[in-house]
Design a protein around this motif. Sequence first.
Motif, PDB file in Angstrom:
ATOM      1  N   ALA A  93       0.835  -1.208   0.000  1.00 51.06           N
ATOM      2  CA  ALA A  93       0.000   0.000   0.000  1.00 51.06           C
ATOM      3  C   ALA A  93       0.866   1.253   0.000  1.00 51.06           C
ATOM      4  CB  ALA A  93      -0.931  -0.010   1.206  1.00 51.06           C
ATOM      5  N   LEU A  94       1.957   1.238   0.755  1.00 44.52           N
ATOM      6  CA  LEU A  94       2.878   2.379   0.758  1.00 44.52           C
ATOM      7  C   LEU A  94       3.536   2.556  -0.606  1.00 44.52           C
ATOM      8  CD1 LEU A  94       4.567   1.871   4.253  1.00 44.52           C
ATOM      9  CD2 LEU A  94       3.043   3.744   3.587  1.00 44.52           C
ATOM     10  N   HIS A  95       3.867   1.437  -1.238  1.00 45.60           N
ATOM     11  CA  HIS A  95       4.444   1.479  -2.585  1.00 45.60           C
ATOM     12  C   HIS A  95       3.468   2.127  -3.556  1.00 45.60           C
ATOM     13  CE1 HIS A  95       6.397   0.050  -6.304  1.00 45.60           C
ATOM     14  NE2 HIS A  95       5.185  -0.307  -6.684  1.00 45.60           N
ATOM     15  N   ALA A  96       2.193   1.717  -3.497  1.00 46.29           N
ATOM     16  CA  ALA A  96       1.186   2.283  -4.383  1.00 46.29           C
ATOM     17  C   ALA A  96       1.060   3.793  -4.174  1.00 46.29           C
ATOM     18  CB  ALA A  96      -0.163   1.601  -4.146  1.00 46.29           C
ATOM     19  N   GLN A  97       1.058   4.214  -2.914  1.00 45.66           N
ATOM     20  CA  GLN A  97       0.963   5.637  -2.616  1.00 45.66           C
ATOM     21  C   GLN A  97       2.158   6.396  -3.180  1.00 45.66           C
ATOM     22  OE1 GLN A  97       1.721   7.048   1.501  1.00 45.66           O
ATOM     23  NE2 GLN A  97      -0.317   7.981   1.392  1.00 45.66           N
ATOM     24  N   GLU A  98       3.353   5.863  -2.995  1.00 48.09           N
ATOM     25  CA  GLU A  98       4.575   6.522  -3.484  1.00 48.09           C
ATOM     26  C   GLU A  98       4.590   6.651  -5.004  1.00 48.09           C
ATOM     27  OE1 GLU A  98       7.585   4.034  -1.877  1.00 48.09           O
ATOM     28  OE2 GLU A  98       7.380   4.807   0.179  1.00 48.09           O
ATOM     29  N   LYS A  99       3.994   5.666  -5.687  1.00 47.54           N
ATOM     30  CA  LYS A  99       4.002   5.654  -7.151  1.00 47.54           C
ATOM     31  C   LYS A  99       2.777   6.338  -7.758  1.00 47.54           C
ATOM     32  CE  LYS A  99       7.843   3.363  -7.393  1.00 47.54           C
ATOM     33  NZ  LYS A  99       9.079   4.007  -7.916  1.00 47.54           N
ATOM     34  N   GLY A 100       1.907   6.890  -6.907  1.00 43.56           N
ATOM     35  CA  GLY A 100       0.717   7.550  -7.415  1.00 43.56           C
ATOM     36  C   GLY A 100      -0.325   6.588  -7.958  1.00 43.56           C
ATOM     37  N   LEU A 101      -0.325   5.352  -7.451  1.00 42.62           N
ATOM     38  CA  LEU A 101      -1.283   4.329  -7.874  1.00 42.62           C
ATOM     39  C   LEU A 101      -2.436   4.259  -6.887  1.00 42.62           C
ATOM     40  CD1 LEU A 101       1.347   1.519  -8.583  1.00 42.62           C
ATOM     41  CD2 LEU A 101       0.177   2.891 -10.324  1.00 42.62           C
ATOM     42  N   ASP A 102      -3.540   3.688  -7.330  1.00 46.06           N
ATOM     43  CA  ASP A 102      -4.674   3.465  -6.431  1.00 46.06           C
ATOM     44  C   ASP A 102      -4.551   2.159  -5.674  1.00 46.06           C
ATOM     45  OD1 ASP A 102      -6.216   5.819  -7.200  1.00 46.06           O
ATOM     46  OD2 ASP A 102      -6.434   4.805  -9.138  1.00 46.06           O
ATOM     47  N   ASP A 103      -3.808   1.209  -6.217  1.00 40.92           N
ATOM     48  CA  ASP A 103      -3.607  -0.077  -5.558  1.00 40.92           C
ATOM     49  C   ASP A 103      -2.423  -0.764  -6.213  1.00 40.92           C
ATOM     50  OD1 ASP A 103      -3.985  -2.232  -3.851  1.00 40.92           O
ATOM     51  OD2 ASP A 103      -6.135  -2.354  -4.213  1.00 40.92           O
ATOM     52  N   ALA A 104      -1.963  -1.833  -5.569  1.00 40.82           N
ATOM     53  CA  ALA A 104      -0.834  -2.590  -6.100  1.00 40.82           C
ATOM     54  C   ALA A 104      -1.146  -4.073  -6.027  1.00 40.82           C
ATOM     55  CB  ALA A 104       0.438  -2.283  -5.299  1.00 40.82           C
ATOM     56  N   LEU A 105      -0.703  -4.818  -7.026  1.00 42.34           N
ATOM     57  CA  LEU A 105      -0.903  -6.254  -7.084  1.00 42.34           C
ATOM     58  C   LEU A 105       0.301  -6.972  -6.493  1.00 42.34           C
ATOM     59  CD1 LEU A 105      -2.382  -6.584 -10.686  1.00 42.34           C
ATOM     60  CD2 LEU A 105      -3.606  -6.321  -8.514  1.00 42.34           C
ATOM     61  N   ILE A 106       0.032  -8.010  -5.741  1.00 41.73           N
ATOM     62  CA  ILE A 106       1.070  -8.761  -5.033  1.00 41.73           C
ATOM     63  C   ILE A 106       1.309 -10.101  -5.734  1.00 41.73           C
ATOM     64  CG2 ILE A 106       1.599  -9.942  -2.847  1.00 41.73           C
ATOM     65  CD1 ILE A 106       0.003  -7.679  -1.464  1.00 41.73           C
ATOM     66  N   GLN A 107       2.570 -10.488  -5.819  1.00 47.63           N
ATOM     67  CA  GLN A 107       2.945 -11.774  -6.409  1.00 47.63           C
ATOM     68  C   GLN A 107       3.364 -12.753  -5.321  1.00 47.63           C
ATOM     69  OE1 GLN A 107       5.966  -9.877  -9.009  1.00 47.63           O
ATOM     70  NE2 GLN A 107       4.966 -10.950 -10.703  1.00 47.63           N
ATOM     71  N   ASN A 108       3.218 -14.043  -5.607  1.00 48.69           N
ATOM     72  CA  ASN A 108       3.763 -15.043  -4.685  1.00 48.69           C
ATOM     73  C   ASN A 108       5.225 -15.318  -5.031  1.00 48.69           C
ATOM     74  OD1 ASN A 108       3.813 -16.823  -6.867  1.00 48.69           O
ATOM     75  ND2 ASN A 108       2.011 -17.974  -6.215  1.00 48.69           N
ATOM     76  N   ASN A 109       5.845 -16.210  -4.279  1.00 48.01           N
ATOM     77  CA  ASN A 109       7.261 -16.475  -4.513  1.00 48.01           C
ATOM     78  C   ASN A 109       7.515 -17.330  -5.755  1.00 48.01           C
ATOM     79  OD1 ASN A 109       6.215 -18.818  -3.450  1.00 48.01           O
ATOM     80  ND2 ASN A 109       7.465 -18.795  -1.590  1.00 48.01           N
ATOM     81  N   ARG A 110       6.437 -17.606  -6.497  1.00 46.02           N
ATOM     82  CA  ARG A 110       6.575 -18.287  -7.790  1.00 46.02           C
ATOM     83  C   ARG A 110       6.256 -17.332  -8.937  1.00 46.02           C
ATOM     84  NH1 ARG A 110       2.564 -22.956  -5.538  1.00 46.02           N
ATOM     85  NH2 ARG A 110       3.859 -23.653  -3.781  1.00 46.02           N
ATOM     86  N   MET A 111       6.099 -16.040  -8.602  1.00 48.46           N
ATOM     87  CA  MET A 111       5.871 -14.954  -9.553  1.00 48.46           C
ATOM     88  C   MET A 111       4.451 -14.889 -10.106  1.00 48.46           C
ATOM     89  SD  MET A 111       8.740 -13.541  -9.280  1.00 48.46           S
ATOM     90  CE  MET A 111       8.653 -12.244 -10.502  1.00 48.46           C
ATOM     91  N   ALA A 112       3.540 -15.669  -9.545  1.00 51.58           N
ATOM     92  CA  ALA A 112       2.141 -15.569  -9.965  1.00 51.58           C
ATOM     93  C   ALA A 112       1.489 -14.383  -9.272  1.00 51.58           C
ATOM     94  CB  ALA A 112       1.393 -16.851  -9.629  1.00 51.58           C
ATOM     95  N   LEU A 113       0.563 -13.712  -9.944  1.00 50.59           N
ATOM     96  CA  LEU A 113      -0.211 -12.626  -9.339  1.00 50.59           C
ATOM     97  C   LEU A 113      -1.326 -13.238  -8.495  1.00 50.59           C
ATOM     98  CD1 LEU A 113      -0.478 -10.309 -12.460  1.00 50.59           C
ATOM     99  CD2 LEU A 113       0.867  -9.867 -10.408  1.00 50.59           C
ATOM    100  N   ILE A 114      -1.494 -12.752  -7.250  1.00 51.63           N
ATOM    101  CA  ILE A 114      -2.451 -13.430  -6.374  1.00 51.63           C
ATOM    102  C   ILE A 114      -3.520 -12.517  -5.761  1.00 51.63           C
ATOM    103  CG2 ILE A 114      -0.960 -15.373  -5.820  1.00 51.63           C
ATOM    104  CD1 ILE A 114      -0.194 -13.936  -3.216  1.00 51.63           C
ATOM    105  N   GLU A 115      -3.225 -11.241  -5.517  1.00 48.91           N
ATOM    106  CA  GLU A 115      -4.187 -10.363  -4.839  1.00 48.91           C
ATOM    107  C   GLU A 115      -3.664  -8.932  -4.863  1.00 48.91           C
ATOM    108  OE1 GLU A 115      -4.370 -12.318  -1.083  1.00 48.91           O
ATOM    109  OE2 GLU A 115      -2.238 -12.046  -0.686  1.00 48.91           O
ATOM    110  N   SER A 116      -4.435  -8.015  -4.296  1.00 44.28           N
ATOM    111  CA  SER A 116      -3.967  -6.638  -4.150  1.00 44.28           C
ATOM    112  C   SER A 116      -3.725  -6.360  -2.672  1.00 44.28           C
ATOM    113  CB  SER A 116      -4.979  -5.653  -4.751  1.00 44.28           C
ATOM    114  OG  SER A 116      -6.048  -5.424  -3.855  1.00 44.28           O
ATOM    115  N   THR A 117      -3.575  -5.097  -2.309  1.00 43.74           N
ATOM    116  CA  THR A 117      -3.238  -4.770  -0.925  1.00 43.74           C
ATOM    117  C   THR A 117      -4.346  -5.128   0.053  1.00 43.74           C
ATOM    118  OG1 THR A 117      -4.089  -2.512  -1.131  1.00 43.74           O
ATOM    119  CG2 THR A 117      -1.767  -2.867  -1.663  1.00 43.74           C
ATOM    120  N   SER A 118      -5.605  -5.120  -0.404  1.00 49.85           N
ATOM    121  CA  SER A 118      -6.709  -5.433   0.500  1.00 49.85           C
ATOM    122  C   SER A 118      -7.858  -6.148  -0.197  1.00 49.85           C
ATOM    123  CB  SER A 118      -7.239  -4.142   1.151  1.00 49.85           C
ATOM    124  OG  SER A 118      -7.715  -3.244   0.159  1.00 49.85           O
ATOM    125  N   SER A 119      -7.588  -6.722  -1.350  1.00 47.43           N
ATOM    126  CA  SER A 119      -8.664  -7.317  -2.140  1.00 47.43           C
ATOM    127  C   SER A 119      -8.173  -8.526  -2.924  1.00 47.43           C
ATOM    128  CB  SER A 119      -9.230  -6.301  -3.149  1.00 47.43           C
ATOM    129  OG  SER A 119      -9.654  -5.117  -2.515  1.00 47.43           O
TER     130      SER A 119
END
Length: 288
Positions: free
Chosen positions: A161-187
């Motif tokens: 969430a802090l990363h998204a704020q710093e980059k001027g984004l509304d949200d950020a997507l999180i990856q697992n340790n296998r590089m798959a996209l899995i969720e956002s900061t709260s969704s």
Amino acid sequence: MNYVFHRGEYIAENQAHIAKDNRAFRFGDGCFESIRVVNGVALYLEAHFARAMDTLRALKIDIPHTCTLDTLRNQVQGLLQRNQIHAGGRVRITFYRRSNGFYLPKSNDLSYFIEAELMLDNEFNLSPVGKNVDIFADLKKDVNRLSVFKTLNTQIYVMAALHAQEKGLDDALIQNNRMALIESTSSNFFIVSNGVLYTPQLQDGCVGGTMRMIIINLALANQIKVYECTLNPQNLLAADEMFLTNAVRGIEWVSSYRTKRYYNQMSRRLVNMLNEQNVAYAAKYKQV
């Protein structure tokens, strides 16, 4: 005056406190549920209760026989009435191990803390402006047997969430340790391709969100195909739509990922169906 419910009683919010050795505070030893309120009724409490109990069992926190769905519903509804929340609102229940000790607890007893606050909206509304998202690459979420649970260990979501704020984004997507996209900061998130919904599978480590489950069931009941699968950035670029799901905010459509732009036709359709279902649910339990 607002109230909270803690250790079996309703107390004034300004008199609520936790001890310095509280394990939720010291170690993040517990879990939590965020619940939407519509027409003064806590929505889908069965799903939230089931997930919380599964999480407590995974965390080896003992569940007393007095902790039942009916008991919790009565406590939540009692708090909503005391706080005069008769339309829209939100509830948070924090479950934690009530014990002394350091990393090794001296007991595994359960305690929980219920909060309730007013929200101006009494239904889910789709914003005319979609969210702008990108990938948070600094940290990856480990995939293990606790990954699907909503525990109090939320540091990666805070950093994202802090990363998204710093980059001027509304949200950020999180990856697992296998590089798959899995969720956002709260969704959780879904993409839409040719009228079909795709969402990350639980095996990839996303939180098993209650709204995620509700949207999957709602889509299937309305003959909309849904696939739970592994998703990567290439899938985002090929999608027609993308939206986030959250128990409190419902559905939020994403308008852009980097240079990719999205529509919101499916998001609007699902929000309308969801609001109809919410009203029916609230009417059912308003009578109980």
